[in-house]
Scaffold this motif. Structure first.
Motif, PDB file in Angstrom:
ATOM      1  N   ARG A 177       0.744  -1.100   0.096  1.00 34.79           N
ATOM      2  CA  ARG A 177       0.114   0.250   0.130  1.00 34.79           C
ATOM      3  C   ARG A 177       0.745   1.371   0.044  1.00 34.79           C
ATOM      4  NH1 ARG A 177      -4.693  -1.272   0.747  1.00 34.79           N
ATOM      5  NH2 ARG A 177      -6.138  -0.462   1.817  1.00 34.79           N
ATOM      6  N   ALA A 187      -3.609   0.425  -3.316  1.00 32.53           N
ATOM      7  CA  ALA A 187      -2.835  -0.779  -3.037  1.00 32.53           C
ATOM      8  C   ALA A 187      -2.821  -1.578  -4.354  1.00 32.53           C
ATOM      9  CB  ALA A 187      -3.741  -1.658  -1.911  1.00 32.53           C
ATOM     10  N   GLY A 222      -8.496   1.970  -2.164  1.00 32.53           N
ATOM     11  CA  GLY A 222      -9.087   1.697  -1.167  1.00 32.53           C
ATOM     12  C   GLY A 222     -10.191   2.307  -0.517  1.00 32.53           C
ATOM     13  N   ASP A 235      -1.094   9.251  -4.711  1.00 34.89           N
ATOM     14  CA  ASP A 235      -0.950   7.950  -4.018  1.00 34.89           C
ATOM     15  C   ASP A 235      -0.792   6.688  -5.183  1.00 34.89           C
ATOM     16  OD1 ASP A 235      -1.424   8.845  -1.426  1.00 34.89           O
ATOM     17  OD2 ASP A 235      -3.540   8.153  -1.325  1.00 34.89           O
TER      18      ASP A 235
END
Length: 72
Positions: free
Chosen positions: A18, A23, A35, A42
């Protein structure tokens, strides 16, 4: 050629890895999942880590294939 991204990612120990809300999928390592609160940063950081790790450990340079939901 001759190598599957998901298998390479799994062999590098990245299944479930993650970064923030993004992830590597536990079901299929060739997918990055949100998620629920992943930012674009990210996702991009996670993809960068995956590509770097696979290149260092296997010598294979992965290319990103971006698909929107419903296109696959």
């Amino acid at each position: 050629v001759g190598a599957f991204a998901a298998a390479l990612i799994d062999q590098c120990g990245l299944r479930g890895y993650r970064h923030g809300g993004a992830a590597v999928s536990e079901k299929h390592c060739g997918f990055v999942i949100n998620g629920g609160n992943a930012t674009a940063s990210d996702v991009m950081a996670l993809c960068g880590h995956i590509r770097k790790t696979v290149l260092e450990q296997s010598g294979v340079e992965l290319e990103m294939e971006v698909k929107r939901w419903g296109e696959f």
